[in-house]
Design a protein around this motif. Sequence first.
Motif, mmCIF file in Angstrom:
data_model
loop_
_atom_site.group_PDB
_atom_site.id
_atom_site.type_symbol
_atom_site.label_atom_id
_atom_site.label_comp_id
_atom_site.label_asym_id
_atom_site.label_seq_id
_atom_site.Cartn_x
_atom_site.Cartn_y
_atom_site.Cartn_z
ATOM 1 N N GLY A 78 44.442 45.433 30.312
ATOM 2 C CA GLY A 78 43.601 44.755 29.538
ATOM 3 C C GLY A 78 44.156 44.205 28.310
ATOM 4 O O GLY A 78 43.722 42.859 27.941
ATOM 5 N N LEU A 79 45.150 44.500 27.728
ATOM 6 C CA LEU A 79 46.150 43.815 26.713
ATOM 7 C C LEU A 79 46.568 42.975 27.289
ATOM 8 O O LEU A 79 46.926 41.817 26.574
ATOM 9 C CB LEU A 79 47.021 44.996 26.308
ATOM 10 N N ALA A 80 47.182 42.791 28.605
ATOM 11 C CA ALA A 80 48.031 41.801 29.119
ATOM 12 C C ALA A 80 46.777 40.439 29.357
ATOM 13 O O ALA A 80 47.354 39.508 28.906
ATOM 14 C CB ALA A 80 48.535 42.032 30.523
ATOM 15 N N LEU A 81 45.616 40.833 29.690
ATOM 16 C CA LEU A 81 44.689 39.759 29.937
ATOM 17 C C LEU A 81 44.190 39.211 28.446
ATOM 18 O O LEU A 81 44.144 38.276 28.387
ATOM 19 C CB LEU A 81 43.147 40.476 30.415
ATOM 20 N N PRO B 89 45.953 20.821 35.440
ATOM 21 C CA PRO B 89 46.144 21.732 36.781
ATOM 22 C C PRO B 89 46.341 20.382 37.800
ATOM 23 O O PRO B 89 45.667 19.454 37.647
ATOM 24 C CB PRO B 89 44.770 22.254 36.729
ATOM 25 N N HIS B 90 46.996 20.790 38.863
ATOM 26 C CA HIS B 90 47.080 19.851 40.091
ATOM 27 C C HIS B 90 46.184 20.374 41.462
ATOM 28 O O HIS B 90 46.077 19.523 42.129
ATOM 29 C CB HIS B 90 48.450 19.671 40.558
ATOM 30 N N GLY B 91 45.889 21.403 41.197
ATOM 31 C CA GLY B 91 44.907 22.080 42.502
ATOM 32 C C GLY B 91 45.545 22.532 43.505
ATOM 33 O O GLY B 91 46.819 22.522 43.613
ATOM 34 N N SER C 217 49.618 29.837 35.789
ATOM 35 C CA SER C 217 50.556 31.344 35.682
ATOM 36 C C SER C 217 49.950 32.215 36.765
ATOM 37 O O SER C 217 50.767 32.624 37.386
ATOM 38 C CB SER C 217 50.308 31.907 34.473
ATOM 39 N N GLN C 218 48.538 32.098 37.184
ATOM 40 C CA GLN C 218 48.182 32.779 38.418
ATOM 41 C C GLN C 218 47.613 32.378 39.484
ATOM 42 O O GLN C 218 47.079 32.816 40.385
ATOM 43 C CB GLN C 218 46.982 33.902 37.642
ATOM 44 N N HIS C 219 47.682 30.799 39.479
ATOM 45 C CA HIS C 219 47.166 29.829 40.579
ATOM 46 C C HIS C 219 45.613 30.111 40.903
ATOM 47 O O HIS C 219 45.302 30.538 42.128
ATOM 48 C CB HIS C 219 48.002 30.295 41.659
ATOM 49 N N ARG D 67 39.024 22.942 22.436
ATOM 50 C CA ARG D 67 40.565 22.858 22.682
ATOM 51 C C ARG D 67 41.372 24.018 23.215
ATOM 52 O O ARG D 67 42.096 24.087 24.183
ATOM 53 C CB ARG D 67 41.218 22.121 21.675
ATOM 54 N N GLN D 68 41.107 25.225 22.399
ATOM 55 C CA GLN D 68 41.840 26.273 22.808
ATOM 56 C C GLN D 68 41.347 26.809 24.097
ATOM 57 O O GLN D 68 42.178 27.375 24.764
ATOM 58 C CB GLN D 68 41.193 27.621 21.581
ATOM 59 N N LEU D 69 40.009 26.823 24.478
ATOM 60 C CA LEU D 69 39.430 27.256 25.524
ATOM 61 C C LEU D 69 40.322 26.645 26.914
ATOM 62 O O LEU D 69 40.763 26.985 27.999
ATOM 63 C CB LEU D 69 37.934 27.116 25.967
ATOM 64 N N CYS D 70 40.329 25.144 26.593
ATOM 65 C CA CYS D 70 40.927 24.354 27.442
ATOM 66 C C CYS D 70 42.425 24.662 27.994
ATOM 67 O O CYS D 70 42.666 24.694 29.013
ATOM 68 C CB CYS D 70 40.700 22.866 27.390
ATOM 69 N N ASP D 71 43.173 24.859 26.856
ATOM 70 C CA ASP D 71 44.448 25.277 26.756
ATOM 71 C C ASP D 71 44.587 26.718 27.685
ATOM 72 O O ASP D 71 45.573 26.896 28.459
ATOM 73 C CB ASP D 71 45.038 25.453 25.246
ATOM 74 N N VAL D 72 43.781 27.631 27.321
ATOM 75 C CA VAL D 72 43.879 29.056 27.971
ATOM 76 C C VAL D 72 43.592 28.742 29.404
ATOM 77 O O VAL D 72 44.192 29.422 30.187
ATOM 78 C CB VAL D 72 42.834 29.906 27.262
ATOM 79 N N LEU D 73 42.452 27.968 29.838
ATOM 80 C CA LEU D 73 42.403 27.794 31.360
ATOM 81 C C LEU D 73 43.367 27.147 31.880
ATOM 82 O O LEU D 73 43.686 27.625 33.190
ATOM 83 C CB LEU D 73 40.884 27.239 31.309
#
Length: 269
Positions: free
Chosen positions: A149-152, A10-12, A217-219, A205-211
Amino acid sequence: MSSAPEPERPHGGATGDAPVLVGSRLTKFYGGVAALERVSLTILPGDVVGLVGANGAGKSTLLNLLTGAIRPDGGEVYVCGRPMNGQSPAAFAHAGVARTFQKLRLFLSLTVLENICAAMPSPGRWSLRSALLRDRAEVGREDEERAKGLALLRLVGLEDRAHHTVIGLTYGQRRLVELARALARDATVVLLDEPAAGMSEGEERQLCDVLIRINQSQHLAFLIVEHRWALLRRLAHRALWLSEGRIVQQGAPESVFAAILDSAGAVAR
């Protein structure tokens, strides 16, 4: 078969953006001892900020102040420009501040999707009228909530577990469910309290990818309390070092971590 490209760091937020969360000169005393003393921070849209410090440095106190769980003895909290001192945690959540905790707070007997939908803001969900009548509008709203919920769950990589009970998930998967619950409240900033605690390296690693995916995608802005520096090195574009209730250094994660190591070496010598 080629692997999927790794998410970029992320760039902030841009410096011209209005802050989503501000703590101004926050001070909190317990029994005459300052747990926090004149701590200030600003989080912009899309910011990913790491908060580091030893146990007892004041990190949990700061998160509690920024979410309305406790009130400051001095200073002010602003959410999207609105002063929030004296407001309830529910008011903070309604204003756009979400939080996860070190200890998971999930409904183990409910399905993953039911856990997500239960977190969504819906004033009429628990009304007597809703329970008795279940008119067309109510059914339509429930359909919308399930779709959201399914989208999340798709966003955090758990769509295929939507109809499984939480008790059947791994610990790392439960952490991701809690993250999806925080996102369900349409937050503008999410405070994560040691989100990788108890995770394996693969789960981290999976958590990091998700965050990173959520941030891009959502800023969405994140303030992350975490002892695992490897995660913050990849995620955060800025780190704050809290020590004895004060921010003693902030900046690029590498420079802050180097300062902490230098300080530890000086003490050892």
